[in-house]
Design a protein around this motif. Sequence first.
Motif, PDB file in Angstrom:
ATOM      1  N   ALA A 247      40.487 -21.074 -12.152  1.00  0.00           N
ATOM      2  CA  ALA A 247      40.503 -20.092 -11.063  1.00  0.00           C
ATOM      3  C   ALA A 247      39.880 -18.767 -11.478  1.00  0.00           C
ATOM      4  O   ALA A 247      39.259 -18.073 -10.664  1.00  0.00           O
ATOM      5  CB  ALA A 247      41.936 -19.873 -10.587  1.00  0.00           C
ATOM      6  N   PHE A 248      40.023 -18.404 -12.738  1.00  0.00           N
ATOM      7  CA  PHE A 248      39.414 -17.160 -13.209  1.00  0.00           C
ATOM      8  C   PHE A 248      37.894 -17.259 -13.165  1.00  0.00           C
ATOM      9  O   PHE A 248      37.211 -16.344 -12.681  1.00  0.00           O
ATOM     10  CB  PHE A 248      39.882 -16.838 -14.634  1.00  0.00           C
ATOM     11  CG  PHE A 248      41.097 -15.959 -14.692  1.00  0.00           C
ATOM     12  CD1 PHE A 248      41.012 -14.669 -15.167  1.00  0.00           C
ATOM     13  CD2 PHE A 248      42.331 -16.424 -14.259  1.00  0.00           C
ATOM     14  CE1 PHE A 248      42.127 -13.848 -15.224  1.00  0.00           C
ATOM     15  CE2 PHE A 248      43.450 -15.617 -14.308  1.00  0.00           C
ATOM     16  CZ  PHE A 248      43.350 -14.321 -14.799  1.00  0.00           C
ATOM     17  N   SER A 249      37.343 -18.340 -13.696  1.00  0.00           N
ATOM     18  CA  SER A 249      35.881 -18.472 -13.713  1.00  0.00           C
ATOM     19  C   SER A 249      35.324 -18.565 -12.302  1.00  0.00           C
ATOM     20  O   SER A 249      34.288 -17.960 -11.986  1.00  0.00           O
ATOM     21  CB  SER A 249      35.461 -19.693 -14.547  1.00  0.00           C
ATOM     22  OG  SER A 249      36.173 -20.846 -14.190  1.00  0.00           O
ATOM     23  N   GLN A 250      36.005 -19.272 -11.408  1.00  0.00           N
ATOM     24  CA  GLN A 250      35.548 -19.403 -10.026  1.00  0.00           C
ATOM     25  C   GLN A 250      35.588 -18.041  -9.318  1.00  0.00           C
ATOM     26  O   GLN A 250      34.639 -17.663  -8.623  1.00  0.00           O
ATOM     27  CB  GLN A 250      36.417 -20.404  -9.272  1.00  0.00           C
ATOM     28  CG  GLN A 250      35.890 -20.804  -7.899  1.00  0.00           C
ATOM     29  CD  GLN A 250      34.752 -21.815  -7.968  1.00  0.00           C
ATOM     30  OE1 GLN A 250      34.474 -22.395  -9.025  1.00  0.00           O
ATOM     31  NE2 GLN A 250      34.084 -22.046  -6.854  1.00  0.00           N
ATOM     32  N   SER A 251      36.672 -17.304  -9.522  1.00  0.00           N
ATOM     33  CA  SER A 251      36.817 -15.995  -8.877  1.00  0.00           C
ATOM     34  C   SER A 251      35.780 -15.008  -9.402  1.00  0.00           C
ATOM     35  O   SER A 251      35.157 -14.265  -8.626  1.00  0.00           O
ATOM     36  CB  SER A 251      38.228 -15.450  -9.117  1.00  0.00           C
ATOM     37  OG  SER A 251      39.205 -16.297  -8.549  1.00  0.00           O
ATOM     38  N   LEU A 252      35.588 -14.981 -10.707  1.00  0.00           N
ATOM     39  CA  LEU A 252      34.589 -14.080 -11.291  1.00  0.00           C
ATOM     40  C   LEU A 252      33.189 -14.425 -10.806  1.00  0.00           C
ATOM     41  O   LEU A 252      32.370 -13.529 -10.561  1.00  0.00           O
ATOM     42  CB  LEU A 252      34.662 -14.145 -12.816  1.00  0.00           C
ATOM     43  CG  LEU A 252      35.873 -13.463 -13.455  1.00  0.00           C
ATOM     44  CD1 LEU A 252      36.019 -13.878 -14.914  1.00  0.00           C
ATOM     45  CD2 LEU A 252      35.761 -11.945 -13.346  1.00  0.00           C
ATOM     46  N   ALA A 253      32.909 -15.718 -10.641  1.00  0.00           N
ATOM     47  CA  ALA A 253      31.593 -16.130 -10.150  1.00  0.00           C
ATOM     48  C   ALA A 253      31.355 -15.621  -8.732  1.00  0.00           C
ATOM     49  O   ALA A 253      30.271 -15.122  -8.406  1.00  0.00           O
ATOM     50  CB  ALA A 253      31.471 -17.652 -10.194  1.00  0.00           C
ATOM     51  N   LEU A 254      32.374 -15.733  -7.881  1.00  0.00           N
ATOM     52  CA  LEU A 254      32.225 -15.240  -6.510  1.00  0.00           C
ATOM     53  C   LEU A 254      32.032 -13.726  -6.497  1.00  0.00           C
ATOM     54  O   LEU A 254      31.187 -13.198  -5.766  1.00  0.00           O
ATOM     55  CB  LEU A 254      33.453 -15.612  -5.676  1.00  0.00           C
ATOM     56  CG  LEU A 254      33.741 -17.095  -5.454  1.00  0.00           C
ATOM     57  CD1 LEU A 254      34.860 -17.264  -4.433  1.00  0.00           C
ATOM     58  CD2 LEU A 254      32.508 -17.834  -4.995  1.00  0.00           C
ATOM     59  N   LEU A 255      32.809 -13.013  -7.310  1.00  0.00           N
ATOM     60  CA  LEU A 255      32.712 -11.556  -7.355  1.00  0.00           C
ATOM     61  C   LEU A 255      31.356 -11.100  -7.860  1.00  0.00           C
ATOM     62  O   LEU A 255      30.766 -10.147  -7.345  1.00  0.00           O
ATOM     63  CB  LEU A 255      33.823 -10.990  -8.239  1.00  0.00           C
ATOM     64  CG  LEU A 255      35.231 -11.047  -7.644  1.00  0.00           C
ATOM     65  CD1 LEU A 255      36.288 -10.889  -8.721  1.00  0.00           C
ATOM     66  CD2 LEU A 255      35.402  -9.978  -6.566  1.00  0.00           C
ATOM     67  N   ALA A 256      30.833 -11.789  -8.877  1.00  0.00           N
ATOM     68  CA  ALA A 256      29.535 -11.408  -9.437  1.00  0.00           C
ATOM     69  C   ALA A 256      28.395 -11.749  -8.490  1.00  0.00           C
ATOM     70  O   ALA A 256      27.507 -10.918  -8.239  1.00  0.00           O
ATOM     71  CB  ALA A 256      29.331 -12.100 -10.784  1.00  0.00           C
ATOM     72  N   LEU A 257      28.402 -12.951  -7.935  1.00  0.00           N
ATOM     73  CA  LEU A 257      27.290 -13.371  -7.071  1.00  0.00           C
ATOM     74  C   LEU A 257      27.328 -12.689  -5.714  1.00  0.00           C
ATOM     75  O   LEU A 257      26.288 -12.551  -5.059  1.00  0.00           O
ATOM     76  CB  LEU A 257      27.315 -14.894  -6.906  1.00  0.00           C
ATOM     77  CG  LEU A 257      26.997 -15.676  -8.187  1.00  0.00           C
ATOM     78  CD1 LEU A 257      27.093 -17.180  -7.939  1.00  0.00           C
ATOM     79  CD2 LEU A 257      25.610 -15.319  -8.718  1.00  0.00           C
ATOM     80  N   ASP A 258      28.496 -12.235  -5.294  1.00  0.00           N
ATOM     81  CA  ASP A 258      28.574 -11.519  -4.022  1.00  0.00           C
ATOM     82  C   ASP A 258      27.757 -10.232  -4.063  1.00  0.00           C
ATOM     83  O   ASP A 258      27.329  -9.737  -3.017  1.00  0.00           O
ATOM     84  CB  ASP A 258      30.039 -11.195  -3.703  1.00  0.00           C
ATOM     85  CG  ASP A 258      30.221 -10.607  -2.312  1.00  0.00           C
ATOM     86  OD1 ASP A 258      29.814 -11.267  -1.339  1.00  0.00           O
ATOM     87  OD2 ASP A 258      30.756  -9.492  -2.209  1.00  0.00           O
ATOM     88  N   ARG A 259      27.505  -9.711  -5.247  1.00  0.00           N
ATOM     89  CA  ARG A 259      26.735  -8.479  -5.407  1.00  0.00           C
ATOM     90  C   ARG A 259      25.228  -8.740  -5.513  1.00  0.00           C
ATOM     91  O   ARG A 259      24.451  -7.792  -5.625  1.00  0.00           O
ATOM     92  CB  ARG A 259      27.186  -7.735  -6.662  1.00  0.00           C
ATOM     93  CG  ARG A 259      28.622  -7.229  -6.644  1.00  0.00           C
ATOM     94  CD  ARG A 259      28.841  -6.310  -7.836  1.00  0.00           C
ATOM     95  NE  ARG A 259      30.214  -5.829  -7.921  1.00  0.00           N
ATOM     96  CZ  ARG A 259      30.550  -4.655  -8.475  1.00  0.00           C
ATOM     97  NH1 ARG A 259      29.615  -3.863  -8.964  1.00  0.00           N
ATOM     98  NH2 ARG A 259      31.813  -4.288  -8.544  1.00  0.00           N
ATOM     99  N   THR A 260      24.825  -9.981  -5.530  1.00  0.00           N
ATOM    100  CA  THR A 260      23.416 -10.318  -5.710  1.00  0.00           C
ATOM    101  C   THR A 260      22.781 -10.699  -4.374  1.00  0.00           C
ATOM    102  O   THR A 260      23.493 -11.042  -3.417  1.00  0.00           O
ATOM    103  CB  THR A 260      23.264 -11.498  -6.686  1.00  0.00           C
ATOM    104  OG1 THR A 260      23.868 -12.673  -6.104  1.00  0.00           O
ATOM    105  CG2 THR A 260      23.928 -11.191  -8.017  1.00  0.00           C
ATOM    106  N   PRO A 261      21.446 -10.658  -4.291  1.00  0.00           N
ATOM    107  CA  PRO A 261      20.776 -11.105  -3.058  1.00  0.00           C
ATOM    108  C   PRO A 261      21.172 -12.541  -2.722  1.00  0.00           C
ATOM    109  O   PRO A 261      21.177 -13.409  -3.578  1.00  0.00           O
ATOM    110  CB  PRO A 261      19.289 -11.018  -3.438  1.00  0.00           C
ATOM    111  CG  PRO A 261      19.237  -9.953  -4.484  1.00  0.00           C
ATOM    112  CD  PRO A 261      20.491 -10.130  -5.288  1.00  0.00           C
ATOM    113  N   GLY A 262      21.544 -12.764  -1.503  1.00  0.00           N
ATOM    114  CA  GLY A 262      21.981 -14.090  -1.075  1.00  0.00           C
ATOM    115  C   GLY A 262      23.475 -14.277  -1.143  1.00  0.00           C
ATOM    116  O   GLY A 262      24.028 -15.170  -0.499  1.00  0.00           O
ATOM    117  N   GLY A 263      24.153 -13.439  -1.932  1.00  0.00           N
ATOM    118  CA  GLY A 263      25.602 -13.489  -2.004  1.00  0.00           C
ATOM    119  C   GLY A 263      26.136 -14.728  -2.708  1.00  0.00           C
ATOM    120  O   GLY A 263      25.396 -15.512  -3.312  1.00  0.00           O
ATOM    121  N   ALA A 264      27.435 -14.914  -2.623  1.00  0.00           N
ATOM    122  CA  ALA A 264      28.090 -16.060  -3.241  1.00  0.00           C
ATOM    123  C   ALA A 264      27.855 -17.312  -2.391  1.00  0.00           C
ATOM    124  O   ALA A 264      27.904 -17.246  -1.159  1.00  0.00           O
ATOM    125  CB  ALA A 264      29.583 -15.804  -3.370  1.00  0.00           C
TER     126      ALA A 264
END
Length: 339
Positions: A153-170
């Motif tokens: 759950a930590f890796s999944q949550s961190l991935a969403l948080l990080a990619l949400d800030r990038t073009p295209g989002g999570a």
Amino acid sequence: MKLRALAVVLAAAASLAVPATASAATPPSQSAAGWLARQLVGGDHLETVFGGTSFPDTGLTIDGIFAFASAGVADTAAGRATTYVASNLAGYIGDGVDESYAGATAKAALAAEVRGLDPAAFGGTDLPTRLRALLTPSGRFSDHSAFGDFSNAFSQSLALLALDRTPGGAPASAVTFLAGTQCADGGFPLDFGVTPCVSDTDSTAMAAQALQATGRRGKSQQGLTWLAGKQQAGGGISAGTGDPAVAPNTNTTGLAGQAFRAGLRLAAAQKAKTFLTGLQLGCAGIVANRGAIAYDATGYNADTVVRATTQGILGLGGRGLAQLTSAGSSAVEPVLACP
């Protein structure tokens, strides 16, 4: 800015970062961050203690970067820590060929974003592209490793948080996957695919932040309701299932406090802050320890206090991980003023 140029700038700025005496009005997060900055080994990284021996810990160093940004101080120290992370990236996230770790890659990308750097050119690596390559058809970000898949759950949550800030989002599939792991009681488990589903306090704090950031506010709020139900009278929360018979700790309460504030559960956030400040060492403590936040009511423990302080700072009133930034932070490293 290229890594070499960044390192030169940070080295030149390091001489400007001098401790500043904190007054009684200094926010607890800032006095804690000042103490934490003085724990950087070699001035640029944090270490973990295992079996009486200290080891450099890139993940813990990133936690420190988050803590400095949350407190809004020690920015020069945070810059040196960022250079350390970028310089030691391969050993942390994997080589990208034989080994790639989802959680570490996501956490490093989020650190770059918090520092205002391009995660697609951090340490010579395109972290968002590397992370997206670990997305499975189910929507889960999984490790590519000969040692097994330790994503959770930590890796999944961190991935969403990080990619949400990038073009295209999570990726939508990744958001749906995390939302779908929710237990019947509203909380979120640490490990995926385990029956019965058992909610975990730390995982719920992380998942609630990630789901709120990616548009699943209902699921996030359900998680926060479950988490608030685990808060003890003094404001603390224990690890694991949140059993009230188990003593609460700073690490869990810090993550929960940040999640409460991000989700506008302000009463619960304030209760968490009260618990955390109650464990912070003040003027009655040894000079070198003042500002640190103990792991639990047993008091200062050199083996646990650094990690406890990094996560405790997050619950003392700063932004959630989705909006966390070091922009506007001061270089000062406050020292608690005492008679």
